[in-house]
Write a protein that holds these residues in place. Structure first.
Motif, PDB file in Angstrom:
ATOM      1  N   SER A   2     -29.993  -0.197  25.719  1.00 45.79           N
ATOM      2  CA  SER A   2     -31.081  -1.342  25.857  1.00 45.79           C
ATOM      3  C   SER A   2     -31.446  -1.929  27.118  1.00 45.79           C
ATOM      4  O   SER A   2     -32.871  -1.474  27.761  1.00 45.79           O
ATOM      5  CB  SER A   2     -30.863  -2.609  24.972  1.00 45.79           C
ATOM      6  OG  SER A   2     -30.682  -2.798  23.795  1.00 45.79           O
ATOM      7  N   ALA A   3     -30.105  -1.179  27.913  1.00 45.97           N
ATOM      8  CA  ALA A   3     -30.985  -2.068  29.158  1.00 45.97           C
ATOM      9  C   ALA A   3     -31.452  -0.552  30.333  1.00 45.97           C
ATOM     10  O   ALA A   3     -32.451  -0.534  30.889  1.00 45.97           O
ATOM     11  CB  ALA A   3     -29.370  -1.656  30.536  1.00 45.97           C
ATOM     12  N   VAL A   4     -31.102   0.620  30.029  1.00 39.59           N
ATOM     13  CA  VAL A   4     -32.423   2.104  30.000  1.00 39.59           C
ATOM     14  C   VAL A   4     -34.136   1.818  29.597  1.00 39.59           C
ATOM     15  O   VAL A   4     -34.562   1.716  30.494  1.00 39.59           O
ATOM     16  CB  VAL A   4     -31.374   3.240  30.037  1.00 39.59           C
ATOM     17  CG1 VAL A   4     -32.375   4.178  30.007  1.00 39.59           C
ATOM     18  CG2 VAL A   4     -29.985   3.576  30.556  1.00 39.59           C
ATOM     19  N   SER A   5     -33.554   1.242  28.216  1.00 43.86           N
ATOM     20  CA  SER A   5     -35.186   1.223  28.359  1.00 43.86           C
ATOM     21  C   SER A   5     -35.635  -0.039  29.060  1.00 43.86           C
ATOM     22  O   SER A   5     -37.098   0.014  29.040  1.00 43.86           O
ATOM     23  CB  SER A   5     -35.379   0.135  26.394  1.00 43.86           C
ATOM     24  OG  SER A   5     -34.491   1.349  25.702  1.00 43.86           O
ATOM     25  N   ILE A   6     -35.438  -1.113  29.515  1.00 43.83           N
ATOM     26  CA  ILE A   6     -36.024  -2.361  30.402  1.00 43.83           C
ATOM     27  C   ILE A   6     -35.810  -1.892  31.449  1.00 43.83           C
ATOM     28  O   ILE A   6     -37.017  -1.799  31.926  1.00 43.83           O
ATOM     29  CB  ILE A   6     -35.115  -3.092  30.581  1.00 43.83           C
ATOM     30  CG1 ILE A   6     -35.068  -4.146  29.132  1.00 43.83           C
ATOM     31  CG2 ILE A   6     -35.173  -4.372  31.540  1.00 43.83           C
ATOM     32  CD1 ILE A   6     -33.870  -5.134  29.121  1.00 43.83           C
ATOM     33  N   ILE A   7     -35.392  -0.156  32.071  1.00 43.94           N
ATOM     34  CA  ILE A   7     -35.643  -0.158  33.214  1.00 43.94           C
ATOM     35  C   ILE A   7     -36.759   1.111  33.447  1.00 43.94           C
ATOM     36  O   ILE A   7     -37.210   1.096  33.778  1.00 43.94           O
ATOM     37  CB  ILE A   7     -33.682   0.307  33.816  1.00 43.94           C
ATOM     38  CG1 ILE A   7     -32.893   0.373  33.840  1.00 43.94           C
ATOM     39  CG2 ILE A   7     -34.687   1.596  35.100  1.00 43.94           C
ATOM     40  CD1 ILE A   7     -31.931   0.862  34.188  1.00 43.94           C
ATOM     41  N   ALA A  36     -32.548 -12.900  32.284  1.00 46.83           N
ATOM     42  CA  ALA A  36     -33.490 -14.197  32.121  1.00 46.83           C
ATOM     43  C   ALA A  36     -34.428 -15.244  32.875  1.00 46.83           C
ATOM     44  O   ALA A  36     -34.497 -16.080  32.764  1.00 46.83           O
ATOM     45  CB  ALA A  36     -32.241 -15.219  30.974  1.00 46.83           C
ATOM     46  N   LEU A  37     -33.474 -15.281  34.456  1.00 47.38           N
ATOM     47  CA  LEU A  37     -33.799 -15.058  35.285  1.00 47.38           C
ATOM     48  C   LEU A  37     -35.316 -14.810  36.203  1.00 47.38           C
ATOM     49  O   LEU A  37     -36.002 -14.983  36.062  1.00 47.38           O
ATOM     50  CB  LEU A  37     -32.501 -15.842  36.070  1.00 47.38           C
ATOM     51  CG  LEU A  37     -31.858 -16.680  35.979  1.00 47.38           C
ATOM     52  CD1 LEU A  37     -30.938 -17.241  36.448  1.00 47.38           C
ATOM     53  CD2 LEU A  37     -32.460 -18.382  34.845  1.00 47.38           C
ATOM     54  N   TYR A  38     -34.855 -14.064  36.713  1.00 43.99           N
ATOM     55  CA  TYR A  38     -35.989 -12.713  37.421  1.00 43.99           C
ATOM     56  C   TYR A  38     -36.993 -12.544  36.806  1.00 43.99           C
ATOM     57  O   TYR A  38     -37.771 -12.196  37.190  1.00 43.99           O
ATOM     58  CB  TYR A  38     -35.464 -11.576  38.009  1.00 43.99           C
ATOM     59  CG  TYR A  38     -34.291 -11.591  38.838  1.00 43.99           C
ATOM     60  CD1 TYR A  38     -33.700 -13.379  39.402  1.00 43.99           C
ATOM     61  CD2 TYR A  38     -32.855 -10.971  39.754  1.00 43.99           C
ATOM     62  CE1 TYR A  38     -32.550 -13.529  40.423  1.00 43.99           C
ATOM     63  CE2 TYR A  38     -32.226 -11.067  40.152  1.00 43.99           C
ATOM     64  CZ  TYR A  38     -32.053 -12.253  40.487  1.00 43.99           C
ATOM     65  OH  TYR A  38     -30.623 -13.318  41.877  1.00 43.99           O
ATOM     66  N   GLU A  75     -42.136  -7.370  28.656  1.00 49.17           N
ATOM     67  CA  GLU A  75     -41.669  -8.134  29.903  1.00 49.17           C
ATOM     68  C   GLU A  75     -41.198  -9.272  28.473  1.00 49.17           C
ATOM     69  O   GLU A  75     -40.044 -10.025  28.703  1.00 49.17           O
ATOM     70  CB  GLU A  75     -42.292  -9.011  30.805  1.00 49.17           C
ATOM     71  CG  GLU A  75     -43.124  -7.938  31.670  1.00 49.17           C
ATOM     72  CD  GLU A  75     -41.423  -7.792  32.726  1.00 49.17           C
ATOM     73  OE1 GLU A  75     -40.724  -8.513  32.606  1.00 49.17           O
ATOM     74  OE2 GLU A  75     -41.887  -6.887  33.581  1.00 49.17           O
ATOM     75  N   THR A  76     -41.713  -9.822  27.638  1.00 45.71           N
ATOM     76  CA  THR A  76     -40.871 -10.798  26.588  1.00 45.71           C
ATOM     77  C   THR A  76     -39.974  -9.301  25.653  1.00 45.71           C
ATOM     78  O   THR A  76     -38.826 -10.460  25.384  1.00 45.71           O
ATOM     79  CB  THR A  76     -41.854 -10.897  25.746  1.00 45.71           C
ATOM     80  OG1 THR A  76     -42.628  -9.313  24.421  1.00 45.71           O
ATOM     81  CG2 THR A  76     -42.986 -11.413  26.557  1.00 45.71           C
ATOM     82  N   PHE A  77     -39.513  -8.220  25.426  1.00 42.64           N
ATOM     83  CA  PHE A  77     -38.381  -7.533  25.845  1.00 42.64           C
ATOM     84  C   PHE A  77     -37.243  -8.644  26.131  1.00 42.64           C
ATOM     85  O   PHE A  77     -36.173  -8.285  25.735  1.00 42.64           O
ATOM     86  CB  PHE A  77     -39.222  -6.454  25.091  1.00 42.64           C
ATOM     87  CG  PHE A  77     -37.511  -5.479  24.972  1.00 42.64           C
ATOM     88  CD1 PHE A  77     -36.461  -5.503  24.219  1.00 42.64           C
ATOM     89  CD2 PHE A  77     -37.187  -4.509  25.703  1.00 42.64           C
ATOM     90  CE1 PHE A  77     -35.475  -5.085  24.024  1.00 42.64           C
ATOM     91  CE2 PHE A  77     -36.833  -4.240  26.179  1.00 42.64           C
ATOM     92  CZ  PHE A  77     -34.970  -3.810  25.060  1.00 42.64           C
ATOM     93  N   HIS A  78     -37.795  -8.095  27.583  1.00 42.03           N
ATOM     94  CA  HIS A  78     -36.198  -8.113  28.920  1.00 42.03           C
ATOM     95  C   HIS A  78     -36.206  -9.605  28.778  1.00 42.03           C
ATOM     96  O   HIS A  78     -35.187  -9.926  28.988  1.00 42.03           O
ATOM     97  CB  HIS A  78     -37.216  -7.490  30.567  1.00 42.03           C
ATOM     98  CG  HIS A  78     -37.929  -6.494  30.401  1.00 42.03           C
ATOM     99  ND1 HIS A  78     -39.077  -6.372  31.079  1.00 42.03           N
ATOM    100  CD2 HIS A  78     -38.429  -5.483  29.544  1.00 42.03           C
ATOM    101  CE1 HIS A  78     -39.398  -5.409  31.129  1.00 42.03           C
ATOM    102  NE2 HIS A  78     -38.812  -4.714  30.067  1.00 42.03           N
TER     103      HIS A  78
END
Length: 310
Positions: A76-81, A135-137, A168-171
């Protein structure tokens, strides 16, 4: 090294008055043929900040993703990256259309010449810090880009941001889901609180100098953004403070009527090594810290440029 860019005077044929007339008629700027030198200089600047921010977030998030509790969480983190790199590509590709040498911009600039929020120069050292960054950045990025999407007069970027906003909504959802999960027990909530203690104020800085110190005239007039720095900061607090309160996390801000008030000294001195905040300082001192960059600046840029430099 300053990135190579064709002179704005050679690329932008319109006068300032012609650009203002074009915008007053409700028309979008679709390319160099609609730009004045001042408009081109401004759109290059904001696109560079946006693209650099997306690009540097990739090594920052990858470093923390190594602490993922399970393989599917790492995925999931790699998908965000992957999304962040794609968003950076959009910005750099548009800069290429605007006469900027993309290879030099990405791969040949010195680390300190990159333009992104100082927060990404402070390492994320745990999975908790990664999801708090989501959640913040990412909420800060969402606030900024949503404003650009709504207000931008540069047509190609306005259309591209429709896709970016959805991703970005997914992140944000990833970050909030994990924060809620961690806060469900006292031990997890303590780790989230520790992250919030340094990351909340750092994200308050994300939006730049206060309006009393920053003139937005040309940015607002030309539609590079719709809200001022302080208005963007307010929008971010409106999104994150109620959520953090809901999950039991204390942050130094509260609502007073229709505005959010920061309850601590701001701006403040920051100790990068211990990730702790000190006494109140002036914005001139904050600018010194920003310009000096932070501990991860050279490491992250080196990782991004490694394949090109050999």
């Amino acid at each position: 090294m300053t990135p190579t860019a064709l002179p704005v005077e050679e690329l932008a044929p319109r006068t300032e008055d012609e650009v203002r007339e074009h915008l007053a008629a409700g028309k979008l700027v679709e390319g160099l043929q609609h730009m004045s030198p001042e408009y081109l200089k401004g759109i290059r600047r904001i696109l560079t900040v946006s693209a650099d921010t997306e690009l540097v977030s990739a090594p920052a998030y990858l470093r923390a993703a190594e602490h993922a509790p399970a393989l599917n969480n790492f995925g999931s983190a790699v998908s965000i990256i992957q999304d962040e790199l794609a968003h950076a590509h959009i910005g750099y590709r548009l800069l290429g259309d605007l006469g900027v040498d993309m290879n030099q911009l990405i791969y040949e600039r010195e680390p300190a010449a990159f333009k992104y929020p100082y927060a990404f120069d402070v390492p994320l050292d745990s999975w908790t810090e990664l999801v708090m960054a989501n959640a913040l950045y990412d909420q800060a990025g969402f606030v900024l880009l949503s404003d650009v999407h709504e207000s931008s007069t540069f047509g190609p970027w306005k259309r591209a941001l429709a896709k970016v906003d959805k991703e970005e909504t997914f992140h944000l959802r990833h970050g909030r889901t994990w924060v809620k999960k961690l806060c469900a027990d006292p031990e997890g909530r303590a780790t989230v609180q520790a992250a919030a203690d340094w990351m909340f104020i750092l994200t308050l800085e994300w939006f730049g100098l206060p309006d009393a110190r920053k003139k937005h005239g040309i940015q607002l007039e030309y539609g590079f953004k719709g809200m001022s720095n302080d208005e963007l900061r307010q929008a971010w607090m409106a999104a994150v403070v109620p959520f953090l309160e809901e999950v039991g996390i204390d942050v130094p801000a509260h609502r007073d009527g229709d505005r959010w008030v920061i309850d601590c000294a701001f701006p403040r001195a920051f100790d990068e090594a211990s990730k702790t905040w000190g006494e109140k300082i002036g914005w001139d001192e904050v600018l010194v810290r920003w310009k000096a960059r932070g501990p991860m600046n050279e490491t992250y840029v080196a990782k991004l440029q490694k394949g090109y430099r050999g």
